[in-house]
Design an enzyme around this catalytic site. Structure first.
Site, PDB file in Angstrom:
ATOM      1  N   ILE A 268      64.287  -0.126   5.186  1.00 16.34           N
ATOM      2  CA  ILE A 268      63.267   0.916   5.233  1.00 16.34           C
ATOM      3  C   ILE A 268      63.591   1.906   6.342  1.00 16.34           C
ATOM      4  O   ILE A 268      63.859   1.506   7.476  1.00 16.34           O
ATOM      5  CB  ILE A 268      61.878   0.297   5.506  1.00 16.34           C
ATOM      6  CG1 ILE A 268      61.573  -0.790   4.474  1.00 16.34           C
ATOM      7  CG2 ILE A 268      60.791   1.370   5.518  1.00 16.34           C
ATOM      8  CD1 ILE A 268      60.465  -1.733   4.883  1.00 16.34           C
ATOM      9  N   CYS A 269      63.555   3.183   6.017  1.00 17.66           N
ATOM     10  CA  CYS A 269      63.726   4.229   7.019  1.00 17.66           C
ATOM     11  C   CYS A 269      62.332   4.658   7.464  1.00 17.66           C
ATOM     12  O   CYS A 269      61.609   5.329   6.726  1.00 17.66           O
ATOM     13  CB  CYS A 269      64.477   5.415   6.431  1.00 17.66           C
ATOM     14  SG  CYS A 269      64.793   6.715   7.632  1.00 17.66           S
TER      15      CYS A 269
END
Length: 191
Positions: free
Chosen positions: A85-86
């Site tokens: 996840i960014c």
């Protein structure tokens, strides 16, 4: 010692007062190996889906953020094929916004919000980001299709809380990874 007592408090809070649409628990083996589930938000392409996440709590927690990744495949510009996840809250400053006052509950809530409102300007998946920006209906259709294929429970009776995705979901996820690697690699800007 600080990590263990804080994690116990956080898990207690998550079990007695969980954020809406979020559950979190530790695996039987270790208290710092957690699992969570996020219900896809209403009026999003993820509606009706139940998304499983893995949370690894580092030794230096809360001074380092937890490592969180999706176990359920999800079509999203800020989440890659491995489930990474960014998100600023998952990175240390100066690039990130993690601070010890945050906790697992707030981070899971912010991931739930990211699912509802992607950030196409800081993508992990540039091709999905372009779709989101320039052909939103195509993005919505694909995200809904992925949700139906991977995140909607197929009336299988009782759901085992420690079970991740079935083998067919994982095979489908790996198949998409292979297809994307075979195509021209997308530029990944989030680090």
């Amino acid at each position: 010692m600080q990590k263990a007592s804080r994690l116990k408090r956080e898990l207690q809070m998550l079990s007695t007062e969980p954020p809406p649409g979020i559950t979190c628990w530790h695996t039987e083996e270790q208290i710092d190996d957690l699992r969570a589930q996020i219900v896809g938000g209403t009026d999003t392409p993820y509606e009706g889906g139940l998304f499983s996440l893995e949370i690894k709590v580092p030794e230096r927690y809360p001074f380092e953020p937890p490592k969180i990744r999706f176990l359920t495949p999800i079509y999203h510009p800020n989440i890659d094929n491995s489930g990474r996840i960014c998100h600023d809250a998952l990175k240390l400053p100066p690039k990130g916004a993690w601070k010890p006052s945050l906790n697992i509950s707030t981070v899971l809530t912010s991931i739930q919000l990211l699912m509802a409102e992607p950030n196409p300007d800081d993508p992990l998946m540039a091709d999905i980001s372009s779709e989101f920006k320039y052909n939103k209906q195509l993005f919505m259709d694909k995200a809904q299709k992925w949700t139906q294929e991977h995140a909607v429970q197929k009336n299988m009776g009782v759901v085992d809380g420690n079970k991740e995705n079935n083998p067919d979901q994982k095979a489908s996820f790996r198949k998409r990874e292979a297809q994307q690697e075979a195509e021209e690699p997308a530029k990944r800007t989030c680090l």
